[in-house]
Design a protein around this motif. Structure first.
Motif, PDB file in Angstrom:
ATOM      1  N   TRP A  21       8.357  48.296  65.758  1.00  0.00           N
ATOM      2  CA  TRP A  21       8.742  48.447  67.158  1.00  0.00           C
ATOM      3  C   TRP A  21       8.023  47.434  68.042  1.00  0.00           C
ATOM      4  O   TRP A  21       8.631  46.849  68.951  1.00  0.00           O
ATOM      5  N   SER A  25      10.210  45.001  70.328  1.00  0.00           N
ATOM      6  CA  SER A  25      10.338  45.470  71.706  1.00  0.00           C
ATOM      7  C   SER A  25       9.790  44.516  72.756  1.00  0.00           C
ATOM      8  O   SER A  25      10.107  44.641  73.942  1.00  0.00           O
ATOM      9  N   LYS A 196      20.837  57.577  76.928  1.00  0.00           N
ATOM     10  CA  LYS A 196      21.972  58.444  76.603  1.00  0.00           C
ATOM     11  C   LYS A 196      21.774  59.753  77.343  1.00  0.00           C
ATOM     12  O   LYS A 196      20.652  60.154  77.623  1.00  0.00           O
ATOM     13  N   ASP A 238      13.017  54.760  75.299  1.00  0.00           N
ATOM     14  CA  ASP A 238      13.594  54.138  74.109  1.00  0.00           C
ATOM     15  C   ASP A 238      13.964  55.234  73.110  1.00  0.00           C
ATOM     16  O   ASP A 238      13.300  55.464  72.103  1.00  0.00           O
ATOM     17  N   ARG A 239      15.051  55.896  73.419  1.00  0.00           N
ATOM     18  CA  ARG A 239      15.511  57.038  72.632  1.00  0.00           C
ATOM     19  C   ARG A 239      15.823  56.659  71.184  1.00  0.00           C
ATOM     20  O   ARG A 239      15.745  57.498  70.278  1.00  0.00           O
ATOM     21  N   GLU A 240      16.179  55.407  70.952  1.00  0.00           N
ATOM     22  CA  GLU A 240      16.517  54.976  69.596  1.00  0.00           C
ATOM     23  C   GLU A 240      15.345  55.160  68.641  1.00  0.00           C
ATOM     24  O   GLU A 240      15.534  55.401  67.449  1.00  0.00           O
ATOM     25  N   GLU A 241      14.124  55.053  69.165  1.00  0.00           N
ATOM     26  CA  GLU A 241      12.945  55.148  68.306  1.00  0.00           C
ATOM     27  C   GLU A 241      12.657  56.590  67.894  1.00  0.00           C
ATOM     28  O   GLU A 241      11.822  56.820  67.011  1.00  0.00           O
ATOM     29  N   LYS A 243      15.012  58.376  66.590  1.00  0.00           N
ATOM     30  CA  LYS A 243      15.999  58.628  65.536  1.00  0.00           C
ATOM     31  C   LYS A 243      15.427  58.334  64.153  1.00  0.00           C
ATOM     32  O   LYS A 243      14.497  57.560  63.999  1.00  0.00           O
TER      33      LYS A 243
END
Length: 259
Positions: A21, A25, A196, A238-241, A243
């Protein structure tokens, strides 16, 4: 300049994801909470290979905070000046340093456990000490911010179902009053945008499909002074992190500054 905060929920368990990340990032300064390692066990060498200096306040077990910077790391303060003890020790929950043009704190506010538990009173005392410790920098002209896991949802909109939290910690009037008092020291809540859904939750419980169902809370906060807030050009979760396999139960909160 890009500053972020992330409760990694064990830096040892999260190290491969953390390193990846940081590379992707473009983060200049990262405030870390819940390292769950000793200072000696902190992966400073691996982080140095990516160009980051480290400052760590950690003794193992369940707490621990750190600062990573590739823009300088000076005037480091370990711990919370004047902070209360819990069971005879000051837990490793705060660290601050000057990173380039900004002064930042990484904090991991006590959880509080239950309203009638001694840890709850400790949490409120900890907030009082934090306000006193940051007052001078908060009122200053230099960009300054306190970032971290505050273990308080500022409003009912910051929890996925307020009714389920009634009478529990993280949402009580006393905890929210402690946050308000911190703002009165000259800090404002830099609210990130969600990637999201309609609210920027930062934490989702591992249990009962909390993340896929977006049953979250916004408890990872960025409180900046006037100079910091004026310099913000963007902020997001950073919602993707959050997942995928091996994720922390918290997502990074990222802030971009023009300084």
């Amino acid at each position: 300049m890009r500053i972020a905060t992330w409760n990694v929920n064990s830096i040892t368990a999260r190290l491969p994801r953390l390193l990846a990340w940081l590379e992707s990032s473009g983060t200049d300064v990262l405030c870390i909470q819940e390292t769950k390692t000793t200072a000696e066990g902190f992966p400073a060498d691996e982080l140095r290979e990516l160009g980051y200096e480290s400052a760590v306040n950690a003794t193992g077990r369940w707490n621990g905070v750190a600062l990573l910077s590739r823009v300088g790391l000076e005037d480091v303060t370990i711990g919370l000046p004047g902070g209360p003890d819990y069971e005879g020790v000051q837990e490793p929950r705060a660290i601050s340093a000057t990173c380039g043009p900004a002064r930042v704190w990484s904090v991991y506010v006590p959880n509080g456990r239950e309203v009638d538990h001694a840890h709850y009173g400790y949490k409120l005392q900890w907030f009082e000490a934090l306000k006193a410790a940051v007052a001078s920098d908060a009122a200053g002209a230099r960009p300054f911010a306190v970032l971290g896991d505050f273990n308080v949802a500022p409003t009912d909109a910051d929890v996925w179902d307020p009714a389920l939290f009634e009478g529990a910690t993280h949402v009580t009037p006393a905890e929210r009053a402690a946050l308000a008092a911190l703002r009165e020291a000259g800090l404002s809540d830099v609210v990130p945008r969600p990637l999201k859904y309609d609210h920027p939750f930062t934490y989702w419980d591992y249990r009962q499909l909390g993340f896929p169902k977006n049953r979250g809370m916004r408890i990872d906060l960025v409180y900046g002074n006037e100079a910091f807030a004026k310099a913000v050009t963007d902020s997001y979760v950073d919602r993707e992190e959050r997942k995928g396999k091996g994720a922390s139960d918290h997502a990074p909160v990222v802030v971009d500054l023009e300084v």
